[in-house]
Motif scaffolding. Structure first.
Motif, PDB file in Angstrom:
ATOM      1  N   LEU A   1       0.815  -1.213   0.000  1.00  0.00           N
ATOM      2  CA  LEU A   1       0.000   0.000   0.000  1.00  0.00           C
ATOM      3  C   LEU A   1       0.852   1.267   0.000  1.00  0.00           C
ATOM      4  O   LEU A   1       0.599   2.200  -0.761  1.00  0.00           O
ATOM      5  N   ASP A   2       1.874   1.304   0.832  1.00  0.00           N
ATOM      6  CA  ASP A   2       2.718   2.497   0.913  1.00  0.00           C
ATOM      7  C   ASP A   2       3.439   2.741  -0.414  1.00  0.00           C
ATOM      8  O   ASP A   2       3.567   3.890  -0.852  1.00  0.00           O
TER       9      ASP A   2
ATOM     10  N   THR B   1       0.878   4.023  -2.954  1.00  0.00           N
ATOM     11  CA  THR B   1       0.513   5.401  -2.586  1.00  0.00           C
ATOM     12  C   THR B   1       1.597   6.385  -3.017  1.00  0.00           C
ATOM     13  O   THR B   1       1.295   7.453  -3.555  1.00  0.00           O
TER      14      THR B   1
ATOM     15  N   ARG C   1      -5.190   8.359  -2.041  1.00  0.00           N
ATOM     16  CA  ARG C   1      -5.158   7.425  -0.904  1.00  0.00           C
ATOM     17  C   ARG C   1      -6.210   6.325  -1.060  1.00  0.00           C
ATOM     18  O   ARG C   1      -5.922   5.134  -0.872  1.00  0.00           O
ATOM     19  N   GLN C   2      -7.431   6.717  -1.400  1.00  0.00           N
ATOM     20  CA  GLN C   2      -8.491   5.725  -1.588  1.00  0.00           C
ATOM     21  C   GLN C   2      -8.209   4.865  -2.813  1.00  0.00           C
ATOM     22  O   GLN C   2      -8.453   3.650  -2.801  1.00  0.00           O
ATOM     23  N   LYS C   3      -7.680   5.478  -3.867  1.00  0.00           N
ATOM     24  CA  LYS C   3      -7.374   4.717  -5.079  1.00  0.00           C
ATOM     25  C   LYS C   3      -6.275   3.683  -4.824  1.00  0.00           C
ATOM     26  O   LYS C   3      -6.327   2.571  -5.347  1.00  0.00           O
ATOM     27  N   ALA C   4      -5.290   4.038  -4.018  1.00  0.00           N
ATOM     28  CA  ALA C   4      -4.221   3.095  -3.685  1.00  0.00           C
ATOM     29  C   ALA C   4      -4.794   1.892  -2.932  1.00  0.00           C
ATOM     30  O   ALA C   4      -4.426   0.737  -3.200  1.00  0.00           O
ATOM     31  N   LYS C   5      -5.708   2.155  -1.997  1.00  0.00           N
ATOM     32  CA  LYS C   5      -6.350   1.068  -1.257  1.00  0.00           C
ATOM     33  C   LYS C   5      -7.138   0.168  -2.205  1.00  0.00           C
ATOM     34  O   LYS C   5      -7.100  -1.063  -2.083  1.00  0.00           O
ATOM     35  N   ASN C   6      -7.841   0.779  -3.161  1.00  0.00           N
ATOM     36  CA  ASN C   6      -8.615  -0.003  -4.120  1.00  0.00           C
ATOM     37  C   ASN C   6      -7.718  -0.871  -4.997  1.00  0.00           C
ATOM     38  O   ASN C   6      -8.061  -2.015  -5.307  1.00  0.00           O
TER      39      ASN C   6
ATOM     40  N   ILE D   1      -4.822  -2.149  -4.241  1.00  0.00           N
ATOM     41  CA  ILE D   1      -4.351  -3.282  -3.442  1.00  0.00           C
ATOM     42  C   ILE D   1      -5.462  -4.313  -3.246  1.00  0.00           C
ATOM     43  O   ILE D   1      -5.250  -5.531  -3.430  1.00  0.00           O
ATOM     44  N   LYS D   2      -6.668  -3.844  -2.909  1.00  0.00           N
ATOM     45  CA  LYS D   2      -7.802  -4.768  -2.722  1.00  0.00           C
ATOM     46  C   LYS D   2      -8.125  -5.494  -4.031  1.00  0.00           C
ATOM     47  O   LYS D   2      -8.376  -6.706  -4.035  1.00  0.00           O
TER      48      LYS D   2
END
Length: 214
Positions: free
Chosen positions: A73-74, A77, A87-92, A94-95
């Motif tokens: 994630l880091d 990001t 930030r939200q796009k990076a989480k998406n 990874i998911k």
């Protein structure tokens, strides 16, 4: 609501688009189906140029779901922090990558329903991937297509779903595969939001827009 052009006018419009650009291409950089999905998901509320600048380094080190997970994630990001909502796009991302590894063997599915099950992937993103990678005549309606469809009378509709249906219903089948690219490019560079460039528009005489510029 805007008026609907007749069949013969729409055919003439797309014949001109085809003559001017026989094989239109999307402007998001990608190297495979996975990087295309990621790039399109990142492009929400961002420009293609901005996404390409951010993904150049990202895809150099992570062009598969597993490599993206290894980056973490880091790491994701850090690569995309110049893009809006990063930030939200990076989480998406990874998911999405985890689901592709766990449920799809690391491969991008070629069905709209499966694509839309991925985090950060809506109908528009799914349609872009189906069209650009799998060669399906799926219509991804963005702001450029929505504007052009309503202004010109090619595909009028009150919302993106209505415009998508209008494209499918009124654009001749032999133009469906490249239709959304022709419309996006025309909306991005000619039929712009403010002061459309009607003076150099190759379909000016067929378009129903009443406030044409000189």
């Amino acid at each position: 609501m805007a008026k609907q052009l007749d069949y013969h006018s729409i055919r003439a419009i797309f014949a001109r688009f085809q003559a001017a650009e026989p094989e239109p291409k999307g402007e998001l950089d990608h190297v495979n189906a996975y990087t295309l999905v990621v790039a399109v998901a990142l492009s929400a509320q961002a420009t293609d140029k901005g996404v390409n600048k951010a993904t150049r380094g990202l895809f150099a080190v992570a062009d598969t779901p597993q490599k993206m997970l290894d980056l973490g994630l880091d790491g994701v990001t850090e690569h995309i922090k110049t893009i809006g909502l990063y930030r939200q796009k990076a989480k998406n991302v990874i998911k999405m990558s985890q689901i592709l590894v766990d449920d799809f063997g690391g491969e991008v599915p070629n069905s709209r329903a499966a694509l839309q099950s991925l985090p950060g992937v809506g109908r528009k993103t799914a349609n872009v991937v189906l069209n650009m990678w799998w060669g399906q005549p799926a219509q991804a309606v963005d702001t450029h297509i929505f504007r052009f469809g309503n202004r010109s009378g090619v595909a009028p509709g009150r919302d993106v779903d209505a415009v998508e249906r209008a494209i499918e219903d009124h654009i001749p089948a032999d133009f469906q595969l490249h239709a959304h690219h022709w419309m996006i490019l025309h909306g991005r560079y000619i039929c712009v939001a403010r002061n459309p460039k009607c003076g150099v528009c190759l379909i000016r005489d067929l378009c129903l827009y009443e406030e044409k510029t000189l």
